[in-house]
Design an enzyme around this catalytic site. Structure first.
Site, PDB file in Angstrom:
ATOM      1  N   HIS A   1      41.941  36.463  33.741  1.00  0.00           N
ATOM      2  CA  HIS A   1      41.808  37.223  34.982  1.00  0.00           C
ATOM      3  C   HIS A   1      40.364  37.689  35.234  1.00  0.00           C
ATOM      4  CE1 HIS A   1      43.335  38.882  38.526  1.00  0.00           C
ATOM      5  NE2 HIS A   1      44.222  39.746  38.061  1.00  0.00           N
TER       6      HIS A   1
ATOM      7  N   ASP B   1      41.541  34.976  40.040  1.00  0.00           N
ATOM      8  CA  ASP B   1      42.681  35.756  40.470  1.00  0.00           C
ATOM      9  C   ASP B   1      43.820  34.785  40.798  1.00  0.00           C
ATOM     10  OD1 ASP B   1      42.072  34.643  42.946  1.00  0.00           O
ATOM     11  OD2 ASP B   1      41.180  36.499  43.730  1.00  0.00           O
TER      12      ASP B   1
END
Length: 198
Positions: A188, A192
């Protein structure tokens, strides 16, 4: 140690997509015997999945990047590692310049690396330099998984079992289709959900 590092240092996000592979199943069934007779190798769903992943890495280079503390390094080469279970351990040999390989060449490399891994004949060079990993958990019957990312990579993809089940088609009919889940864990810090989903 690598897996502990992965779980403790990398903020994992998981995503699963369902893929209709009915056409792929038909194609593989049509060519597998001739392919084996002429090349000496099996043509597996994994070879097709790795080919597709390599193309996706070219289109979406952040999946082929690495987190370097305060910077992101996008790699120029696509070197896909394939997770192989051996009696002793799980090992991840690497297919170099995967995006330049045909499906037939990938099938040969998968066979070569699998045989070498299970015979404990991989060289250090065979297991270094991976930029992304694909794991064929479907070979064991799995339909969904949340794999751990290899440290130094942005993501890992699993190909799950091909399952025949009724689906609603585009013309609102119900038909039996061959379905496969593709599950991806991604870092992450680099991506995204929108970037990984693309």
């Amino acid at each position: 140690d690598n897996m502990v590092r992965s779980a403790s240092e990398i903020p994992h996000v998981w995503s699963t997509v369902e893929v209709d592979v009915t056409g792929l199943v038909a194609l593989r069934d049509a060519v597998k015997e001739q392919f084996r007779a002429t090349s000496g190798h099996q043509i597996t769903y994994l070879a097709f999945a790795i080919s597709a992943a390599a193309g996706a890495l070219r289109e979406h280079p952040m999946l082929n990047a690495r987190w370097d503390g305060d910077a992101i390094t996008v790699r120029g080469r696509v070197n896909i590692g394939i997770a192989i279970a051996t009696p002793e351990a799980l090992i991840v040999p690497v297919i170099r310049d995967t995006d330049r390989c045909t499906v037939a060449e990938l099938a040969g490399e998968i066979d070569r690396l699998t045989i070498a891994a299970r015979a404990n004949r991989l060289t250090p060079g065979d297991v270094q330099g991976g930029t992304f990993t694909v794991n064929n958990t479907g070979a064991l019957g799995s339909v969904s998984s949340g794999p751990l990312i290899v440290p130094g990579q942005a993501a890992i993809l699993t190909t799950e079992a091909v399952v025949r089940r009724p689906m609603v088609t585009g013309d609102d009919e119900i038909a039996v289709r061959s379905m496969m889940n593709l599950c991806m864990s991604f870092d992450h810090r680099l991506l995204d959900g929108a970037g990984a989903g693309a």
